[in-house]
Design a protein around this motif. Structure first.
Motif, PDB file in Angstrom:
ATOM      1  N   THR A 471     -19.089  -5.707  29.904  1.00 43.55           N
ATOM      2  CA  THR A 471     -18.188  -4.862  29.125  1.00 43.55           C
ATOM      3  C   THR A 471     -16.721  -5.256  29.370  1.00 43.55           C
ATOM      4  O   THR A 471     -15.941  -5.369  28.421  1.00 43.55           O
ATOM      5  CB  THR A 471     -18.408  -3.389  29.514  1.00 43.55           C
ATOM      6  N   THR A 472     -16.396  -5.502  30.637  1.00 38.59           N
ATOM      7  CA  THR A 472     -15.008  -5.867  30.953  1.00 38.59           C
ATOM      8  C   THR A 472     -14.580  -7.113  30.180  1.00 38.59           C
ATOM      9  O   THR A 472     -13.502  -7.148  29.586  1.00 38.59           O
ATOM     10  CB  THR A 472     -14.869  -6.164  32.462  1.00 38.59           C
ATOM     11  N   ILE A 473     -15.435  -8.114  30.207  1.00 40.86           N
ATOM     12  CA  ILE A 473     -15.056  -9.363  29.536  1.00 40.86           C
ATOM     13  C   ILE A 473     -14.851  -9.113  28.037  1.00 40.86           C
ATOM     14  O   ILE A 473     -13.839  -9.515  27.456  1.00 40.86           O
ATOM     15  CB  ILE A 473     -16.121 -10.453  29.746  1.00 40.86           C
ATOM     16  N   ILE A 474     -15.806  -8.410  27.427  1.00 40.82           N
ATOM     17  CA  ILE A 474     -15.710  -8.208  25.984  1.00 40.82           C
ATOM     18  C   ILE A 474     -14.483  -7.370  25.630  1.00 40.82           C
ATOM     19  O   ILE A 474     -13.733  -7.699  24.707  1.00 40.82           O
ATOM     20  CB  ILE A 474     -16.995  -7.553  25.446  1.00 40.82           C
ATOM     21  N   ARG A 475     -14.250  -6.327  26.405  1.00 39.88           N
ATOM     22  CA  ARG A 475     -13.090  -5.474  26.117  1.00 39.88           C
ATOM     23  C   ARG A 475     -11.796  -6.272  26.266  1.00 39.88           C
ATOM     24  O   ARG A 475     -10.900  -6.175  25.435  1.00 39.88           O
ATOM     25  CB  ARG A 475     -13.063  -4.278  27.090  1.00 39.88           C
ATOM     26  N   THR A 476     -11.718  -7.057  27.357  1.00 36.56           N
ATOM     27  CA  THR A 476     -10.500  -7.850  27.562  1.00 36.56           C
ATOM     28  C   THR A 476     -10.289  -8.771  26.368  1.00 36.56           C
ATOM     29  O   THR A 476      -9.186  -8.932  25.859  1.00 36.56           O
ATOM     30  CB  THR A 476     -10.637  -8.711  28.836  1.00 36.56           C
ATOM     31  N   ALA A 538     -19.903  -2.565  23.413  1.00 42.05           N
ATOM     32  CA  ALA A 538     -18.601  -3.216  23.315  1.00 42.05           C
ATOM     33  C   ALA A 538     -18.683  -4.408  22.372  1.00 42.05           C
ATOM     34  O   ALA A 538     -17.773  -4.658  21.576  1.00 42.05           O
ATOM     35  CB  ALA A 538     -18.143  -3.672  24.695  1.00 42.05           C
ATOM     36  N   PHE A 539     -19.797  -5.105  22.465  1.00 44.94           N
ATOM     37  CA  PHE A 539     -19.959  -6.279  21.621  1.00 44.94           C
ATOM     38  C   PHE A 539     -20.049  -5.898  20.147  1.00 44.94           C
ATOM     39  O   PHE A 539     -19.486  -6.564  19.281  1.00 44.94           O
ATOM     40  CB  PHE A 539     -21.205  -7.057  22.056  1.00 44.94           C
ATOM     41  N   LEU A 540     -20.748  -4.803  19.885  1.00 50.23           N
ATOM     42  CA  LEU A 540     -20.841  -4.350  18.500  1.00 50.23           C
ATOM     43  C   LEU A 540     -19.467  -3.943  17.970  1.00 50.23           C
ATOM     44  O   LEU A 540     -19.151  -4.158  16.803  1.00 50.23           O
ATOM     45  CB  LEU A 540     -21.834  -3.186  18.391  1.00 50.23           C
ATOM     46  N   GLU A 541     -18.651  -3.368  18.847  1.00 48.06           N
ATOM     47  CA  GLU A 541     -17.282  -3.045  18.435  1.00 48.06           C
ATOM     48  C   GLU A 541     -16.566  -4.325  17.991  1.00 48.06           C
ATOM     49  O   GLU A 541     -15.854  -4.339  16.998  1.00 48.06           O
ATOM     50  CB  GLU A 541     -16.505  -2.397  19.581  1.00 48.06           C
ATOM     51  N   LEU A 542     -16.781  -5.377  18.779  1.00 45.40           N
ATOM     52  CA  LEU A 542     -16.179  -6.667  18.437  1.00 45.40           C
ATOM     53  C   LEU A 542     -16.702  -7.169  17.090  1.00 45.40           C
ATOM     54  O   LEU A 542     -15.939  -7.585  16.220  1.00 45.40           O
ATOM     55  CB  LEU A 542     -16.498  -7.671  19.553  1.00 45.40           C
TER      56      LEU A 542
END
Ligand SMILES: [Zn+2]
Ligand SMILES: [Zn+2]
Ligand SMILES: [Zn+2]
Ligand SMILES: [Zn+2]
Ligand SMILES: [Zn+2]
Ligand SMILES: [Zn+2]
Ligand SMILES: [Zn+2]
Length: 1779
Positions: A471-476, A538-542
């Motif tokens: 999650t951290t990586i994707i959010r960043t 988080a990835f789906l948000e992306l």
């Protein structure tokens, strides 16, 4: 480590007295000497014990550092460069640091003498099995494609060679620096994690045991304290940001006004800018500036000025001012020298720590503890944290050193690696943010350590669970992509370089994510599920931000004004492709995760879909009795986007539901009810329609950006998660819908509904507008193709009942159906997974056979015939071009095999249950209506209403349906369960409104339609299928299945075969015609177009010249009489006329001295190919005396020709036009051509061979006059001596104007003042001058000077050298001496030799006389001639050629008796042969081998011994005693052979004598034939024996020459005979050996730096530092790179190199010409790997290497360069001189 072992050096430095004096002179520069006194008194041991005793250790150590560091380090200016003084200064610093600063710490730590203490530590250490070797830039790394956990797992060469993987399929790459060997890491390898060296033994400690416990307790305590002091000190200094102050406790006792102006590196300014600025700012030379810039680039900073504050400030302001114009200025700081000194020592201290811990794992762990200990400030306060968090503020050199320390410590200790990983993950966002702002490359950022941490699967999973890493990586990542549109979707600006740079940085985050996901979990914990699904959120948000980005609207009316941005979005998609696939793989391993992920994805999609049908009016469609509701939307009018990642992820998950059977096992848990199939298919369908419309030309006005997007949508890099998934989504949707509804929506979105729904659709809708008809035709084709794909593409596991294996195999079959392909082409055509694997190797051998490459080209895979039947013309990954190529190839293949040319669809695999209802599409009413309509249209021959492709597609669909029915029938047990009944449906007559015949009836009527001849085979196939199925249905009761019978009636077969044969013949004829046409156009392009017939003729000549020459000129009789080529008995001569044809005007012309001159295009070049001494300097052109060639042949002039003959006048006209063209071209564009017109270069007008001069053709020599007597040697010598004496007198008279002494006796008829008549016409003479001047210019590199007496010598020289080099080639290739040369070489040698014999006529006679006299004096000593070289310093063949050729000039003065010139030639040959024998004996080295001495020596052996003993008499002990006459004799024969062969060639061409039959074939009897041809006794020693008395004094004189004794005693280069032929250097079999060699090669100029482009000279084996500023050298007033400079010394301007990193051969000629050539290394697939991109192991291909060698030895490199440059103009633009 060096510890306390440097006193020797010091004492040398300091002879005490002087040292004291120097210490007195207290200047800055002398400071080190001042210290020297203290060195002697300093005791590291005492200091250490003093420290130990002190209460506050830190204070003590700091005080010591405060005093000594500024006194040792950074004293004064450091110049730019590597002057010797500077290096010495550096060594002094190094030593002082070791003795004064580090040694006390070692004492403190170890409590004893450091060297023995460390040895003891190492001995006791039980090392962990990790190798941990840190890679240098360019070092080879190996990864196993079978066993590595992921592609980042690599081995160093040492470990690899000792591992099991060298027998596996491995990949080899070169390291970009950083990273370490994973040997010993059990998690990195599925198999064989340890090499032999690192295999754990029983002695290895248990990994659980604490290594610190192994150390003595007091040492542990001391290490803790000293490590923490030093590490703290280093961290403080490296993160220190004050330029003028020092941390508390480090202030120097005395502070001077001494500063540095420090320049920092950035990635904005270019090398050139920095160099230019520095020259201005600090007033240094270009060279110093280059060196400064190099260091700044390498280390990240460099002091460029030293002095007081003012002085440095001034430089700073100049630099800032100069670089601030376009961009942010260069960073410069003025720093106090003591600060710089401490920073400098801090780096040394870190390296020291890194070295110390290598001795003991215990110490390593202590250092880890110290580094990670949390400080008083709480979180992120450990020393390691401080370093990491300040990473982006540090300069490159500092970062590199602490990164290295981290790798040596934390990453090597499994326990602390984990703790460090957690810290790293905690700080992840901050580190990444710093990195985004930083402008350094990623390799020097601490963030690059992620690869070491995240690729360990257990570690990655731990970080995911504990630190929520995914999650951290994707959010960043999402946070750093700030560009959004109003709907929150990404919207990127124009893709500028600056943006690409920033964007590139963000992408490294995706790389990290990939590491985390690369290995799927084998088991799941609840926490892992939770965190993974959180990450998925988080990835789906992306993905939601990507869904619908970059929408396009069709442009009508005018073109778009600006191409919209599209690259960034596609780059993003491309980078995410593997991530998306990996997430699906993760989901596939756990049912619960899959179900949950499916739900999440679906809800994300509905979120995206919200508002999709809003505001659209629902419309109702009806067709063929069916009705469906949809809404109004037109791709051609509304917004549409290619980016639909959410849909596509759902499609992927949907397939997984089917593949894992979750769908059937837990249907209740799936939200399948929430699915609205029409919504699911809506967006993918729009996207596919967009592609169709683009194909149909409807989007032309939208420009290239759309074309590019469509291209990438289908491209192998993107298609897996784009196009492929869209098809799957349509399949999913269609399988859940009424097929009629599905098709109606498809028709509607394709905007074709009206065509098929109209009442009389079977009568094709006639549009007035032709464009619209065509558009609609294409759209119908595309739509049919889409339907074919939706029902037919079943090779995805989960859609069809196939394995992933089948999918790859099918891809390969279809690639190879286009044409045979090389391995790399196949790899490129297949999608790679996250592990960079395609799965190719697993299946390739089952479908294809491999054809090895020849000496050129590459290995190819060819499809095995048994797989032909799997060919599907509508394979979804074919582009239109691929499709038509494949179709053509397949039809041709079938024709060749005498089969019919129908390409029916292959049998499709069975569908999985979830997709099973897809088949109903094939038999639904709407599709039947469409099929019926198209077939009906096809009844009418033309009219634009339909197209062949349309019909072909319909036939294909019918075929698929029939296959489906047949398959179902075969698989069914009874007839009831076969619901699929296509044959029945197509037999039904058309329903209202279309009342015409059934589909079947239409097909039957079309079968014999003449305008459908091409489709006949296919229709026949269909009808046969229908008949078969009917039979099957009739028989089903008995359950017997019948497959289609391929049987044909015999008459039919014969007829078909005849037809096929006729077709094949027609095809052959067509191919031949095409080939001829291609040749013609090629010819026209290159040559005169006006006269085609003439041209044809010359082309035939060209072909003829490619084949070996006829054994002799046809007019020369070849009698049984023994042929002699020299002397009075010689044969041949000018009995016949020579007729030649000019290639330019096609006129025939006889070669005559007085006629129109005919010339031969030729290329003259310097050559070192035969050189036996590459160290010899190139001669000084002004003073070089070329009359005597040294036997080392270090520099020669080679002449070659393509053999094409022109009139001199025709050639001149041609050359003038070339010049004119070049002038005009230069005015237009200022490039080079492949040839240098200013230097007289041109391309042969016929064959485009590079040429730079022409050789005039001269007539044959006269036949010998057999009537005159042959004077004996003695008589001839006497007359000649008289002639020479007379000439001496005459010359003296001329130069001094006086005549003194008695006139010598002049033989009768000899007239010194006679000037012979010039036998040549002015046109021939002019050409003689032309060629003479070219040779002069090339040979001496001087401007032409006709008066220079050396002109003739150079011509003789090129004649001799060329013959010698050809003789060598023939010898080494074991070809016969005569008859095996190609025509062009034969012609070249013949005209060159005849020319050389006549060139003296163009110069004043006296010049030739002088040469002749000097040459003879080498044989017959002449007191009047000085500086004659000794026999050991003369190449005898050159001497022979020169003296024979120059003798004619002297002889021409003799008016008494003509034609004794032949006798003279023979005597010269005899004399020089004897001299050569002497030369050989003098230089012979015979090892004593015990031969049976009993055998009686032959006469030859006896004579040889006699001569040798004579020589020993003259020279004494300089010559060793040799007892074996047999050996000597053998040695002499071998040594003299090349001379005799070359002489035979020479006289053959000089006198036009036919060669004897024995020399036309290789084999025995050569020696005798050769001797007899040369009129020599076969026992050569008889020459000496028979003229013993005459020769004895001469031999005596030769031996007495002081040069002989000197050389034999070792005073010069001794060349031994026969000279061994030069070869290119030996190359290792395994390419990685070369890479390894190159990686340890350092630049010879910039002290120990790695060379960026190490390049190997293939001629001499030198490794060079190419393409780099550091190694530029000035050659002729111009800076050139190392390769070019090397060619001037090694190859006289011509060079062959291997660029090791690129795996590429480089040819260079001069400064402006060069080309790349494929390397002689091939992988197992028979391909080269230029650029080392693929990483397959490479092995030497000896044949290819020999071919390159041959090219070099044949002097063909320049020509190859010429051709390459001509073919590829970009090569011309390369600045070859900088390589
Ligand atoms: Zn290793
Ligand atoms: Zn190893
Ligand atoms: Zn392996
Ligand atoms: Zn001509
Ligand atoms: Zn030519
Ligand atoms: Zn070389
Ligand atoms: Zn260099």
């Amino acid at each position: 480590m060096i510890s306390g072992s440097g006193f020797f050096f010091l004492q040398q430095q300091l002879s005490t007295e002087e040292g004291a004096k120097m210490a007195a002179a207290q200047s800055d520069r002398d400071l080190p000497s001042a210290l020297c006194a203290e060195f002697l008194n300093f005791s590291a041991k005492d200091t250490a014990s003093r420290w130990l005793a002190a209460a506050d250790l830190k204070q003590q150590v700091y005080r010591h550092l405060a005093v000594y560091v500024p006194r040792i380090l950074c004293l004064g200016p450091s110049g730019g460069g590597s002057s010797r003084e500077e290096q010495r200064e550096e060594q002094r610093e190094e030593l002082a640091c070791q003795l004064l600063l580090l040694a006390p710490m070692e004492w403190l730590l170890l409590g004893e003498e450091p060297s023995s203490g460390l040895a003891l530590l190492q001995e006791k250490n039980q090392p962990s099995p990790l190798c941990g070797h840190v890679f240098k830039v360019g070092e080879p790394t190996y990864s196993c494609r079978e066993c590595a956990a992921d592609p980042t797992c690599v081995l160093c060469m040492q470990c690899f060679l000792g591992s099991v993987h060298k027998e596996h399929r491995y990949r080899m790459t070169t390291s970009g620096g950083g990273g370490f060997c994973d040997c010993g890491d059990a998690e990195a390898w599925k198999k064989g994690p340890y090499c032999q060296k690192h295999t754990p033994t029983d002695n290895n400690r248990d990994t659980e045991e604490d290594p610190v416990a192994q150390l003595p307790a007091d040492m542990v305590a001391r290490s803790y304290s000293i490590f923490s002091i030093i590490l703290r000190y280093a961290v403080d200094m490296l993160t220190w940001d004050q330029e003028d102050q020092l941390p508390a406790g480090l202030e120097p006792p005395a502070r001077g006004d001494t500063y540095y102006c420090m320049l920092f590196n950035d990635e904005v300014h270019t090398y050139e800018q920095v160099i230019y600025t520095l020259q201005k700012a600090v007033n240094c030379s270009q060279k110093e500036a280059v060196s400064f810039a190099t260091t700044v680039d390498r280390d990240g900073r460099k002091s460029v000025r030293y002095g007081d504050f003012q002085f440095c400030e001034q430089a700073k302001s100049v630099i800032v001012r100069n670089t601030s114009r376009q961009s942010k200025p260069l960073r410069v700081e003025v720093m106090h020298s003591s600060v710089v000194a401490h920073q400098c020592f801090a780096l040394k201290a870190l390296s020291w720590l890194g070295q110390i811990i290598q001795y003991s794992d215990g110490l390593r762990r202590i250092l880890c503890q110290v580094g990670l200990q949390i400080g008083p400030e709480g979180e992120n306060s450990s020393l390691v944290d401080q370093l990491m968090l300040n990473d982006s503020k540090m300069w490159k050199g500092a970062r590199n050193i602490y990164h290295q320390l981290l790798m040596n410590s934390l990453l090597m200790d499994l326990k602390y690696k984990k703790i460090f990983a957690i810290q790293f993950a905690k700080n992840y966002r901050r580190l990444q943010t710093d990195f985004m702002e930083d402008d350094h490359e990623r390799v020097v950022s601490v963030t690059s350590l992620s690869v070491q941490l995240f690729t360990v699967p257990t570690m990655a999973r731990m970080l995911m669970v504990e630190e929520n890493l995914m999650t951290t990586i994707i959010r960043t990542f999402v946070d750093h992509l700030r560009h959004r549109d109003l709907q929150g979707r990404f919207q990127f600006d124009r893709y500028t370089a600056q943006q690409a740079f920033k964007f590139g940085r963000v992408q490294s985050l995706i790389g990290d994510l990939k590491y985390v996901l690369i290995s799927r979990p084998s088991e799941w914990s609840d926490l892992l599920r939770l965190k993974f699904l959180e990450g998925l959120d988080a990835f789906l948000e992306l993905l939601k931000c990507m869904q619908g980005m970059d929408p396009v609207v069709r442009q009508v009316g005018q073109h778009i004004e600006m191409e919209p941005e599209w690259e960034a979005a596609f780059t993003l998609q491309m980078k995410l492709t593997h991530i998306i696939s990996m997430i699906q793989e993760w989901c596939s391993t756990d049912e619960r995760v899959l179900i949950e992920a499916y739900r999440k994805c679906l809800s994300a999609l509905s979120h995206c879909h919200s508002g999709l049908p809003d505001g659209e009016q629902p419309i109702s469609l009806s067709l063929a009795g069916h009705c469906v509701e949809t809404f109004r939307y037109q791709v051609s009018q509304d917004k549409v986007s290619i980016h639909l990642p959410v849909c596509r992820l759902l499609a992927g998950l949907h397939v997984l539901l089917s593949r894992t059977e979750v769908a059937s096992r837990f249907p209740e848990q799936l939200p399948l009810g929430e699915l609205s199939p029409p919504l699911l298919i809506e967006l993918p369908l729009r996207c596919l329609v967009l592609c169709a419309q683009v194909h149909a030309g409807m989007w032309r006005r939208n420009g290239f950006s759309l074309i590019n997007q469509i291209y990438y949508y289908h491209n192998v890099k993107c298609r897996v998660e784009m196009f492929d998934k869209d098809i799957i989504m349509l399949q999913a949707g269609a399988s859940m819908m009424d097929p009629n509804h599905f098709l109606m929506i498809v028709l509607s979105r394709f905007e074709l509904f009206h065509i098929f729904s109209s009442v009389d659709c079977r009568k094709r809708y006639r549009e007035a507008n032709k464009d619209v008809i065509q558009q609609n035709n294409t759209l119908i084709e595309e739509m049919l193709h889409l339907i074919i794909m939706v029902v037919g593409e079943r090779y995805v596991s989960g859609v069809g009942q196939v394995e992933p294996f089948d999918e790859v195999r099918r891809e390969i079959i279809h690639q190879l159906s286009i044409r045979p392909m090389a391995h790399s082409e196949l790899v490129k055509a297949l999608p790679e997974n996250g592990n960079k694997e395609t799965g190719l190797e697993r299946v390739i051998d089952s479908v294809a056979s491999f054809k090895k490459p020849g000496v050129t080209g590459r290995g190819l895979y060819e499809l095995r015939p048994e797989w032909y039947k799997y060919f599907n013309l509508y394979f979804h990954h074919y582009s239109r071009a691929d499709q038509s190529k494949a179709e053509e190839a397949q039809r041709k293949l079938r024709r060749q095999n005498g089969e019919d040319t129908a390409l029916p669809p292959p049998l499709p695999p069975l569908l999985c249950p979830l997709f099973a209802s897809l088949v109903n599409l094939l038999q639904c009413d709407v599709l039947l209506a469409v099929e019926g309509a198209v077939l009906q249209w096809a009844v009418e021959p033309s009219g634009g209403g339909w197209t062949e492709s349309m019909l072909q597609r319909v036939l294909h669909l019918v075929g698929v349906a029939l296959l489906e029915e047949q398959q179902q029938l075969e698989n069914s047990s009874g007839d009831d369960d076969v619901t699929f009944n296509y044959t029945c449906k197509i037999s039904r007559p058309g329903e209202a409104p279309s009342t015409s015949g059934s589909v079947l009836a239409l097909l039957e009527s079309l079968q014999n339609a003449p305008h459908l001849e091409v489709h006949k085979d296919m229709i026949t196939w269909i009808l046969k299928m229908v008949a078969n199925i009917k039979t099957m249905r009739e028989r089903t009761s008995s359950s017997s299945s019948v497959t289609i019978s391929q049987g044909q009636g015999p008459e039919e077969m014969v007829r078909d075969r005849d037809k096929a044969e006729r077709k094949r013949k027609a095809e052959m004829a067509r191919l031949r015609r095409e080939k001829i046409m291609a040749q013609m156009s090629e010819m026209q392009k290159h040559f005169i177009n006006e006269n085609k017939e003439l041209f044809q003729q010359s082309l035939e000549d060209l072909e003829a010249s490619g084949s070996p020459a006829d054994t002799s000129p046809p007019s020369l009789e070849q009698s049984g009489v023994s042929q002699v080529c020299v002397g009075p008995r010689r044969m041949g001569g000018a009995k016949h006329r020579q007729l030649v044809t000019c290639i330019l005007c096609q006129e025939e012309q006889e070669v005559r001295g007085h006629g129109r001159a005919m010339v031969l295009a030729a290329f003259v070049q310097r050559s070192t190919v035969l050189s036996k001494n590459r160290l010899r300097n190139l001669p000084d052109p002004e003073h070089h005396d070329p009359l005597f060639m040294h036997p080392d042949l270090s520099l020669g002039i080679h002449t070659a020709s393509c053999g094409h003959i022109m009139h001199a006048t025709c050639w001149q006209r041609y050359f003038e036009s070339v010049q004119l063209k070049e002038q005009r071209r230069q005015q237009r564009l200022r490039g080079h051509t492949s040839y240098d017109v200013e230097n007289g270069e041109f391309l042969c007008p016929l064959c485009e061979c590079l040429s730079n001069t022409v050789i005039p053709l001269l007539p044959h020599t006269h036949s010998p006059d057999h009537s005159v007597d042959h004077p004996s040697l003695e008589a001839w010598l006497k007359t000649t001596n008289q002639h020479i004496a007379a000439l001496h007198v005459a010359h003296r008279k001329q130069s001094e104007g006086v005549s003194e002494g008695a006139e010598p006796v002049v033989p009768e008829g000899f007239r010194v003042d006679f000037t012979p008549q010039n036998p040549f016409s002015s046109s021939v003479s002019e050409m003689i001058t032309t060629f003479s001047m070219s040779t002069y210019k090339v040979g001496l590199k001087l401007n032409p000077n006709e008066q220079d007496p050396r002109v003739q010598v150079l011509i003789w020289s090129t004649c001799a050298y060329t013959i010698q080099s050809i003789e060598r080639l023939l010898m080494d290739e074991e070809k016969p001496l005569f008859g095996s040369l190609p025509c062009r070489q034969d012609d070249c040698l013949s005209s060159l030799t005849r020319f050389s014999s006549s060139c003296w006529t163009a110069a004043p006679p006296a010049t030739a006389h002088t040469h002749c006299i000097r040459l003879l004096s080498a044989l017959v000593p002449d007191s009047q001639v000085e500086n004659t070289p000794c026999v050991l310093d003369i190449d005898m063949f050159h001497l022979l050629v020169y003296s024979v050729l120059s003798y004619s000039s002297v002889h021409s003065l003799d008016q008494s008796r003509q034609r004794v010139v032949d006798s003279a030639h023979l005597h010269l040959l005899h004399l020089i042969t004897v001299a050569h024998l002497v030369q050989i004996l003098l230089t012979s080295t015979t090892e004593e081998v015990c031969m049976d001495e009993d055998s009686v020596g032959s006469e030859e052996e006896e004579f040889t011994c006699q001569l040798y003993n004579t020589l020993r008499n003259h020279l004494g002990s300089v010559l060793p005693e040799v007892s074996s006459g047999w050996q000597l004799c053998r040695c002499v024969k071998a040594g003299v052979l090349p001379f005799l062969r070359a002489a035979a060639l020479f006289f053959h061409y000089l006198n036009s004598t036919a060669p004897p039959a024995d020399l036309l074939v290789a084999g025995p009897g050569q020696w005798e034939a050769l001797c007899s041809y040369l009129s020599l006794p076969s026992n050569l020693l008889q020459l000496y024996q028979s003229q013993h008395t005459l020769l004895e004094p001469l031999i005596h004189r030769w031996c007495c020459h002081p040069g002989v004794r000197q050389t034999l005693r070792g005073g010069g280069v001794i060349v031994r005979f026969p000279r061994e032929s030069n070869r290119l250097i030996d190359l290792p079999e395994d390419y990685s050996v070369l890479i390894n060699q190159a990686s340890s090669f350092t630049c010879p100029r910039s002290g120990g730096d790695k060379s960026r482009a190490p390049t190997l000279c293939l001629v001499c084996g030198s490794m060079l530092c190419s393409q780099s500023y550091c190694c530029q050298t000035e050659v002729d007033g111009e800076d050139v790179g190392a390769c070019t400079a090397h060619t001037f010394t090694c190859g006289a301007g011509l060079g062959l190199f291997l660029r090791v990193r690129e795996s590429q051969v480089l040819f260079v000629a001069g400064k402006t010409k060069g080309c790349f050539h494929p390397p002689p290394y091939l992988d197992d697939y028979g391909e080269t790997d230029q650029g080392l991109k693929r990483g397959n192991p490479l092995h030497l291909c000896a044949e290819r290497y020999r071919k390159i060698e041959r090219l070099w030895r044949d002097h063909g490199i320049a020509e190859v360069i010429g051709h390459a440059q001509e073919a590829n103009q970009t090569l011309v633009a390369i600045d070859w001189q900088h390589l």
